[in-house]
Design an enzyme around this catalytic site. Sequence first.
Site, PDB file in Angstrom:
ATOM      1  N   LYS A 195      -2.216   2.301   9.729  1.00  0.00           N
ATOM      2  CA  LYS A 195      -2.322   3.498   8.861  1.00  0.00           C
ATOM      3  C   LYS A 195      -2.545   4.593  10.040  1.00  0.00           C
ATOM      4  O   LYS A 195      -2.754   4.299  11.033  1.00  0.00           O
ATOM      5  CB  LYS A 195      -3.448   3.668   8.007  1.00  0.00           C
ATOM      6  CG  LYS A 195      -3.690   2.099   7.312  1.00  0.00           C
ATOM      7  CD  LYS A 195      -2.482   1.726   6.432  1.00  0.00           C
ATOM      8  CE  LYS A 195      -2.969   0.219   5.775  1.00  0.00           C
ATOM      9  NZ  LYS A 195      -2.145  -0.375   4.981  1.00  0.00           N
TER      10      LYS A 195
HETATM   11  C1  LIG Z   1      -2.813  -1.650   4.206  1.00  0.00           C
HETATM   12  C2  LIG Z   1      -2.928  -1.749   2.812  1.00  0.00           C
HETATM   13  C3  LIG Z   1      -3.913  -2.386   1.934  1.00  0.00           C
HETATM   14  C4  LIG Z   1      -4.958  -3.332   2.863  1.00  0.00           C
HETATM   15  O1  LIG Z   1      -5.807  -2.336   3.535  1.00  0.00           O
HETATM   16  P1  LIG Z   1      -6.723  -3.042   4.502  1.00  0.00           P
HETATM   17  O2  LIG Z   1      -7.665  -2.071   4.847  1.00  0.00           O
HETATM   18  O3  LIG Z   1      -5.865  -3.857   5.556  1.00  0.00           O
HETATM   19  O4  LIG Z   1      -7.685  -3.850   3.587  1.00  0.00           O
HETATM   20  C5  LIG Z   1      -3.750  -2.115   0.680  1.00  0.00           C
HETATM   21  N1  LIG Z   1      -2.719  -1.788  -0.068  1.00  0.00           N
HETATM   22  C6  LIG Z   1      -1.778  -1.183   0.538  1.00  0.00           C
HETATM   23  C7  LIG Z   1      -0.752  -0.423  -0.150  1.00  0.00           C
HETATM   24  C8  LIG Z   1      -1.720  -1.095   2.177  1.00  0.00           C
HETATM   25  O5  LIG Z   1      -0.828  -0.572   2.657  1.00  0.00           O
END
Ligand SMILES: *Cc1c(COP(=O)(O)O)cnc(C)c1O
Length: 393
Positions: A195
Amino acid sequence: MTAVPVAPSIPVARPWLGEEEAEAARRAIRSGWVTQGPEVAAFEREFAATVGAAHACAVSNCTAALHVALRALGVSAGDEVITASHSFIATANAVRYCGATPVFVDVCEDTFNMDASQVEAAVSPKTRAILCVHQLGMPCDLGAIVPLARRLGLPVVEDAACAIGSEVCLADDGAWVPIGRPHGDIACFSFHPRKLLSTGDGGMLTTADPRLDAAFRLLRQHGMSVPDTVRHASKRVIDEAYPVLGFNYRLTDIQAAIGREQLRRLPAIVARRRALAARYDAGLARLDGVTVPRAPAWARSNWQSYAVRVRDGRTRIAVMQRLLDEGIATRRGAMNAHQEKAYADGSWRGAPGGLGRSEAVRETAIVLPLFHQLTDADQDRVIEALARAVAEP
Ligand SMILES: *Cc1c(COP(=O)(O)O)cnc(C)c1O
């Protein structure tokens, strides 16, 4: 001897972490308070101010945030939650952690986001919430979903895992509003390295509702009535109580200290990613056989991912392999939970209208390299290599 893997010369993503983050982690470690404490509280205040939310509550990752959000809304066994199958699997998993059933609505092919026109037909007497996703950072159709949910009396949780820095313009005043300033009832963010901002792992919930925020704080720390920070600072002995079943979803102070430095980088990261996305648009628009992503007029993506679609899904792997052979890493776009073995029949329900577009998009989408430090020259290499690969996959 094991072979040392040779990384592609252009990775698909790379977090932007520097000396500032290393110093911040050191500060937290040297302070003697390393788990959820003053750095987490400061990170929450600064995050809330960044997105314009009244409350922000940090947790260990976005999957935990989604679980806490749904539990705080009372989602439990036998309930249904309307969401997208075309997402990272954590979205639908969080529904199942509550014992509830995800009801999958199809997506739009140009934005990869939930088709708001299919939501109402997915509602049943068991529906407890709508869990929409800002897929790959592109804001979903909040202008349609939120008023519909209000009319149906359903809360809206936004899976904003990818969407820190994304904005929407939905009001008549023409103002751009960050995702996370309340549109729905709760927004959930991720700080995974894929992210825009990363704390290694980490997550955040934002809301305008102080009662929801209080529920998040109970659920993230074992349902404990008096947090350890408060007991630590108290001159009087306090016994804590456990009024609800909670979880251990704490973020550490080491991670929060890093997150505070990451937040300072956000404007530069978003600006650079938007410039890179515009360069991809310009470089790829003329290519036959490649469709570039489209932002609706009311949406500004942070371009957490830039995913193109190839015309023929049967060539996707070959195109990706051609790029990898040239040292350029790519990834497929979002997956579909309902096509995975973990989602056997009975664990989900499909909305009327089916999931044909979700399935088509999964076959054809390719995420191209996009990160803060990607140079124009390296991006041009990607564009040229993709042009060659789609011409003869
Ligand atoms: C990355 C992601 C998650 C999970 O996030 P984490 O912090 O890794 O638990 C959930 N939903 C979407 C759409 C994502 O891209």
